[in-house]
Design a protein around this motif. Structure first.
Motif, PDB file in Angstrom:
ATOM      1  N   VAL A   5      -6.264  -7.904   9.324  1.00 24.61           N
ATOM      2  CA  VAL A   5      -4.838  -7.619   9.166  1.00 24.61           C
ATOM      3  C   VAL A   5      -4.420  -8.038   7.765  1.00 24.61           C
ATOM      4  CG1 VAL A   5      -2.507  -8.081   9.971  1.00 24.61           C
ATOM      5  CG2 VAL A   5      -4.383  -7.944  11.621  1.00 24.61           C
ATOM      6  N   GLU A   6      -3.928  -7.073   6.998  1.00 29.86           N
ATOM      7  CA  GLU A   6      -3.487  -7.345   5.632  1.00 29.86           C
ATOM      8  C   GLU A   6      -1.988  -7.584   5.589  1.00 29.86           C
ATOM      9  OE1 GLU A   6      -6.562  -3.859   4.537  1.00 29.86           O
ATOM     10  OE2 GLU A   6      -4.655  -3.774   5.589  1.00 29.86           O
ATOM     11  N   SER A   7      -1.574  -8.299   4.560  1.00 27.75           N
ATOM     12  CA  SER A   7      -0.155  -8.502   4.311  1.00 27.75           C
ATOM     13  C   SER A   7       0.044  -8.806   2.832  1.00 27.75           C
ATOM     14  CB  SER A   7       0.402  -9.641   5.168  1.00 27.75           C
ATOM     15  OG  SER A   7      -0.279 -10.849   4.892  1.00 27.75           O
ATOM     16  N   GLY A   8       1.290  -8.702   2.386  1.00 30.81           N
ATOM     17  CA  GLY A   8       1.609  -9.133   1.032  1.00 30.81           C
ATOM     18  C   GLY A   8       1.886  -8.036   0.035  1.00 30.81           C
ATOM     19  N   GLY A   9       1.801  -6.788   0.442  1.00 34.23           N
ATOM     20  CA  GLY A   9       2.092  -5.716  -0.501  1.00 34.23           C
ATOM     21  C   GLY A   9       3.572  -5.640  -0.823  1.00 34.23           C
ATOM     22  N   GLY A  10       3.913  -4.785  -1.777  1.00 35.80           N
ATOM     23  CA  GLY A  10       5.307  -4.618  -2.128  1.00 35.80           C
ATOM     24  C   GLY A  10       5.470  -3.931  -3.464  1.00 35.80           C
ATOM     25  N   LEU A  11       6.687  -4.029  -3.981  1.00 35.35           N
ATOM     26  CA  LEU A  11       7.044  -3.412  -5.255  1.00 35.35           C
ATOM     27  C   LEU A  11       7.178  -4.502  -6.306  1.00 35.35           C
ATOM     28  CD1 LEU A  11       8.106  -1.004  -6.976  1.00 35.35           C
ATOM     29  CD2 LEU A  11      10.386  -1.530  -6.059  1.00 35.35           C
ATOM     30  N   ASP A  90      -2.294   0.396 -11.131  1.00 39.68           N
ATOM     31  CA  ASP A  90      -2.756  -0.381  -9.981  1.00 39.68           C
ATOM     32  C   ASP A  90      -2.052   0.045  -8.693  1.00 39.68           C
ATOM     33  OD1 ASP A  90      -2.791  -3.258 -12.112  1.00 39.68           O
ATOM     34  OD2 ASP A  90      -4.533  -2.105 -11.433  1.00 39.68           O
ATOM     35  N   THR A  91      -1.075   0.931  -8.806  1.00 39.99           N
ATOM     36  CA  THR A  91      -0.353   1.411  -7.628  1.00 39.99           C
ATOM     37  C   THR A  91      -1.295   2.129  -6.675  1.00 39.99           C
ATOM     38  OG1 THR A  91       1.755   1.610  -8.804  1.00 39.99           O
ATOM     39  CG2 THR A  91       1.466   2.964  -6.833  1.00 39.99           C
ATOM     40  N   ALA A  92      -1.325   1.678  -5.438  1.00 40.56           N
ATOM     41  CA  ALA A  92      -2.234   2.244  -4.436  1.00 40.56           C
ATOM     42  C   ALA A  92      -1.989   1.555  -3.101  1.00 40.56           C
ATOM     43  CB  ALA A  92      -3.695   2.043  -4.856  1.00 40.56           C
ATOM     44  N   VAL A  93      -2.613   2.090  -2.074  1.00 40.37           N
ATOM     45  CA  VAL A  93      -2.732   1.359  -0.814  1.00 40.37           C
ATOM     46  C   VAL A  93      -3.986   0.504  -0.922  1.00 40.37           C
ATOM     47  CG1 VAL A  93      -3.027   1.510   1.676  1.00 40.37           C
ATOM     48  CG2 VAL A  93      -1.564   3.160   0.486  1.00 40.37           C
ATOM     49  N   TYR A  94      -3.835  -0.763  -0.650  1.00 35.62           N
ATOM     50  CA  TYR A  94      -4.950  -1.702  -0.743  1.00 35.62           C
ATOM     51  C   TYR A  94      -5.468  -2.026   0.650  1.00 35.62           C
ATOM     52  CZ  TYR A  94      -4.279  -2.444  -5.706  1.00 35.62           C
ATOM     53  OH  TYR A  94      -4.208  -2.260  -7.072  1.00 35.62           O
ATOM     54  N   TYR A  95      -6.789  -1.979   0.785  1.00 33.51           N
ATOM     55  CA  TYR A  95      -7.449  -2.232   2.058  1.00 33.51           C
ATOM     56  C   TYR A  95      -8.430  -3.388   1.922  1.00 33.51           C
ATOM     57  CZ  TYR A  95      -5.968   2.552   3.187  1.00 33.51           C
ATOM     58  OH  TYR A  95      -5.243   3.700   3.408  1.00 33.51           O
ATOM     59  N   CYS A  96      -8.479  -4.231   2.928  1.00 37.22           N
ATOM     60  CA  CYS A  96      -9.586  -5.176   2.996  1.00 37.22           C
ATOM     61  C   CYS A  96     -10.602  -4.648   4.006  1.00 37.22           C
ATOM     62  CB  CYS A  96      -9.123  -6.583   3.341  1.00 37.22           C
ATOM     63  SG  CYS A  96      -8.493  -6.799   5.011  1.00 37.22           S
ATOM     64  N   TYR A 114     -15.772  -2.573   9.056  1.00 32.58           N
ATOM     65  CA  TYR A 114     -14.469  -2.987   9.588  1.00 32.58           C
ATOM     66  C   TYR A 114     -13.427  -2.900   8.484  1.00 32.58           C
ATOM     67  CZ  TYR A 114     -17.666  -4.871  13.034  1.00 32.58           C
ATOM     68  OH  TYR A 114     -18.660  -5.008  13.959  1.00 32.58           O
ATOM     69  N   TRP A 115     -12.268  -2.363   8.832  1.00 33.35           N
ATOM     70  CA  TRP A 115     -11.210  -2.120   7.861  1.00 33.35           C
ATOM     71  C   TRP A 115      -9.861  -2.570   8.394  1.00 33.35           C
ATOM     72  CZ3 TRP A 115     -11.951  -0.144   2.979  1.00 33.35           C
ATOM     73  CH2 TRP A 115     -13.233   0.330   2.697  1.00 33.35           C
ATOM     74  N   GLY A 116      -9.040  -3.045   7.475  1.00 27.81           N
ATOM     75  CA  GLY A 116      -7.654  -3.315   7.806  1.00 27.81           C
ATOM     76  C   GLY A 116      -6.833  -2.039   7.727  1.00 27.81           C
ATOM     77  N   GLN A 117      -5.553  -2.172   8.025  1.00 30.21           N
ATOM     78  CA  GLN A 117      -4.678  -1.009   8.097  1.00 30.21           C
ATOM     79  C   GLN A 117      -4.153  -0.577   6.732  1.00 30.21           C
ATOM     80  OE1 GLN A 117      -3.766  -4.090   8.602  1.00 30.21           O
ATOM     81  NE2 GLN A 117      -1.688  -4.385   7.801  1.00 30.21           N
ATOM     82  N   GLY A 118      -4.301  -1.426   5.740  1.00 30.09           N
ATOM     83  CA  GLY A 118      -3.829  -1.111   4.396  1.00 30.09           C
ATOM     84  C   GLY A 118      -2.429  -1.625   4.145  1.00 30.09           C
ATOM     85  N   THR A 119      -2.169  -1.943   2.885  1.00 30.91           N
ATOM     86  CA  THR A 119      -0.837  -2.391   2.486  1.00 30.91           C
ATOM     87  C   THR A 119      -0.506  -1.769   1.129  1.00 30.91           C
ATOM     88  OG1 THR A 119       0.588  -4.336   2.150  1.00 30.91           O
ATOM     89  CG2 THR A 119      -1.685  -4.531   1.385  1.00 30.91           C
ATOM     90  N   GLN A 120       0.711  -1.274   1.001  1.00 31.55           N
ATOM     91  CA  GLN A 120       1.114  -0.552  -0.201  1.00 31.55           C
ATOM     92  C   GLN A 120       1.473  -1.519  -1.316  1.00 31.55           C
ATOM     93  OE1 GLN A 120       1.415   2.987  -0.806  1.00 31.55           O
ATOM     94  NE2 GLN A 120       1.726   2.265  -2.915  1.00 31.55           N
ATOM     95  N   VAL A 121       0.925  -1.247  -2.489  1.00 36.30           N
ATOM     96  CA  VAL A 121       1.304  -1.961  -3.711  1.00 36.30           C
ATOM     97  C   VAL A 121       1.830  -0.926  -4.698  1.00 36.30           C
ATOM     98  CG1 VAL A 121       0.455  -3.263  -5.691  1.00 36.30           C
ATOM     99  CG2 VAL A 121      -0.337  -3.830  -3.377  1.00 36.30           C
ATOM    100  N   THR A 122       3.050  -1.131  -5.159  1.00 39.08           N
ATOM    101  CA  THR A 122       3.661  -0.216  -6.113  1.00 39.08           C
ATOM    102  C   THR A 122       4.075  -1.007  -7.347  1.00 39.08           C
ATOM    103  OG1 THR A 122       4.489   1.191  -4.332  1.00 39.08           O
ATOM    104  CG2 THR A 122       5.471   1.478  -6.515  1.00 39.08           C
TER     105      THR A 122
END
Length: 125
Positions: A5-11, A90-96, A114-122
């Protein structure tokens, strides 16, 4: 099975920083490596960096080396991606991602099961 489970993305503005987290659960004892990938619209998923679970050894893609740092909280089975000096590109969806296989380079998406759901970084300019 391993759940991520990823977290922490944003603008963030160019030059700023973000820290992404990836919490692992399930059969975490089987993890050999964890990686970070990113995917921009219309582009293939690309390797960002990885960390080996036992040694905490890391390596990075050339495009982020010196700006991004991967670290790990052993007690919480959590991996972090600290991103500094962010650029619009660097803008992208980031996956662990995580995997237990040792005979892999760890730089291709196919190296991870195994993959997380992704988190958007803009990153705005």
């Amino acid at each position: 099975q391993v759940q991520l489970v990823e977290s922490g993305g944003g603008l963030v503005q160019a030059g700023g920083s973000l820290r992404l987290s990836c919490a692992a659960s399930g059969r975490t004892f089987s993890i050999y490596r964890m990686g970070w990938f990113r995917q921009a619209p219309g582009k293939e998923r690309e390797f960002v960096g990885q960390i080996l679970w036992s040694s905490n050894s890391t390596d990075y893609a050339g495009s982020v080396k010196g700006r991004f740092t991967i670290s790990r909280d052993n007690a919480k089975n959590t991996v972090f991606l600290q991103m500094n000096s962010l650029k619009p590109e660097d803008t992208a969806v980031y996956y662990c991602a995580a995997d237990s296989r040792t005979l892999r380079a760890g730089v291709m998406p196919s190296d991870y099961r195994y993959w997380g759901q992704g988190t958007q970084v803009t990153v705005s300019s």
